[in-house]
Write an enzyme that holds these catalytic residues in place. Sequence first.
Site, PDB file in Angstrom:
ATOM      1  N   LYS A 150       3.192 -25.995  13.450  1.00 50.09           N
ATOM      2  CA  LYS A 150       2.441 -24.731  13.562  1.00 50.09           C
ATOM      3  C   LYS A 150       2.478 -24.111  14.964  1.00 50.09           C
ATOM      4  O   LYS A 150       2.424 -22.893  15.096  1.00 50.09           O
ATOM      5  CB  LYS A 150       0.983 -24.939  13.141  1.00 50.09           C
ATOM      6  CG  LYS A 150       0.793 -25.115  11.636  1.00 50.09           C
ATOM      7  CD  LYS A 150      -0.680 -25.184  11.296  1.00 50.09           C
ATOM      8  CE  LYS A 150      -0.905 -25.395   9.824  1.00 50.09           C
ATOM      9  NZ  LYS A 150      -2.328 -25.392   9.460  1.00 50.09           N
ATOM     10  N   ASP A 180      -5.167 -19.285   8.436  1.00 47.98           N
ATOM     11  CA  ASP A 180      -6.154 -20.361   8.270  1.00 47.98           C
ATOM     12  C   ASP A 180      -7.585 -19.867   8.537  1.00 47.98           C
ATOM     13  O   ASP A 180      -8.501 -20.160   7.766  1.00 47.98           O
ATOM     14  CB  ASP A 180      -5.848 -21.524   9.231  1.00 47.98           C
ATOM     15  CG  ASP A 180      -4.751 -22.442   8.706  1.00 47.98           C
ATOM     16  OD1 ASP A 180      -4.555 -22.506   7.474  1.00 47.98           O
ATOM     17  OD2 ASP A 180      -4.098 -23.113   9.526  1.00 47.98           O
TER      18      ASP A 180
END
Length: 280
Positions: A71, A107
Amino acid sequence: MKLTATTRPLGLIGHPVSHSKSPEMLNEVCKILGIPAVYLAYAVEPNQLEEAVRGMKALGFIGFNVTIPHKVAIIPFLDELDDTAAEIGAVNTVVNQDGKLIGYNTDGVGYLRSLTEETAFSLRDKTVTILGAGGAARAVSITLAKAGVKELFIANRTVEKAEQLSEVVTKWTRASGVSLHESNEEIAKSHLLVNTTSIGMTPSEEHSPIPLEYLHPALLVSDLIYRPKETKLLQRAASIGASTHGGLGMLLYQAAVAVEHWFGQKAPIAQMRTILENGD
Ligand code: NAP
């Protein structure tokens, strides 16, 4: 859906990826929305990340999801970041816009949608303790700070990481870093407690990130973990009369926001939730 010469690829890169429900869920989404695409999971070693990203661009991927451990590492290989991904410093969704790879982070917004849709909790003027200071904590704490919480305490095993993150968050609200195991006073003052650590996740279901006696009935206890669906922390919270919120909704909504970025259409939430809830 029939695979043809015009079917385009979508996917997930991470390591490992074999446990992921994303291919099942996102292929169903393509079918429902009538998108001629196929979504596969690719296990990519860290030393092959750059090659994999170049390959996906060259092959005309519509976009892809990014998971642990890529990520943060993927950022130098993208052409652009949207503002939220830049603030969070991590990417979980990439859109291929006419050959330009743009990184997003869904997220935080996925967590916020889940909290809003699945609980009656209002963030304005609330005090929140976040357990953990890793990637998920960054996304959640920055998003909650921007959404109007009054004060954030970030409690982490490695206190320096909690302090570093709280410094970032002070751009939007009052924040301070504390030790995970000395967070009882901060939790006592909090309305919402969010576990963003991996403690309590399968196969360590017997563990809790904090001593369970730190919990109190006035809390909403939220756990990002979705395997098991109800962690030890949530079980104890429910048993003392606190409200609880599990991690499955975040998983669902972060994917739904990714779908919206790729296709510009609303995601079929109910069908996506059914697939996730039927998981093991
Ligand atoms: P990460 O960046 O590796 O961060 C892990 C965090 O957990 C750090 O704060 C770390 O503390 C703490 N930690 C790990 N083991 C610990 C231990 N034994 N004792 C105390 N603290 C410990 O991971 P992440 O990407 O933020 O993910 C964290 C969790 O969130 C995972 O369980 C993941 O599945 C979940 N998650 C869920 C969703 C969802 O959609 N529901 C989305 C993203 C993440 P130190 O800094 O001290 O190492």
